[in-house]
Scaffold this motif. Sequence first.
Motif, PDB file in Angstrom:
ATOM      1  N   TYR A   9       0.802  -1.216   0.000  1.00  0.00           N
ATOM      2  CA  TYR A   9       0.000   0.000   0.000  1.00  0.00           C
ATOM      3  C   TYR A   9       0.843   1.278   0.000  1.00  0.00           C
ATOM      4  O   TYR A   9       0.299   2.371  -0.072  1.00  0.00           O
ATOM      5  N   THR A  13      -0.904   4.386  -7.128  1.00  0.00           N
ATOM      6  CA  THR A  13      -1.942   3.700  -7.897  1.00  0.00           C
ATOM      7  C   THR A  13      -1.367   3.164  -9.202  1.00  0.00           C
ATOM      8  O   THR A  13      -1.632   2.023  -9.589  1.00  0.00           O
ATOM      9  N   ILE A  16       0.701   0.071  -8.513  1.00  0.00           N
ATOM     10  CA  ILE A  16      -0.158  -1.073  -8.221  1.00  0.00           C
ATOM     11  C   ILE A  16      -0.716  -1.656  -9.521  1.00  0.00           C
ATOM     12  O   ILE A  16      -0.703  -2.867  -9.731  1.00  0.00           O
TER      13      ILE A  16
END
Length: 90
Positions: A9, A13, A16
């Motif tokens: 995390y 974004t 990921i």
Amino acid sequence: MEYQYPIDYNWSTEEIVDVVKFFEAVEKAYETGIDRDEIMKIYRRFKEIVPSMAEEKTVCGEFEEVSGYSSYRTIKKAKEASEGARIKMD
């Protein structure tokens, strides 16, 4: 898929999304086959996000545990193949 991809995390974004693309490419190598050059391009991006071998082993190990697909064996086979080859895992 009935499993979740291992993600950190702390990644952005975009990172990921790119890590998920790598795992999808490994899945594709097992399920239908993938062009060597395509998976190597995706892997190079993955290594920009996960540069350490220890972290790569951890993340790829988690993926293999839930999916049964070995990122290590897939990339090893791709590295050994010639350019333009198609990678299909057993």
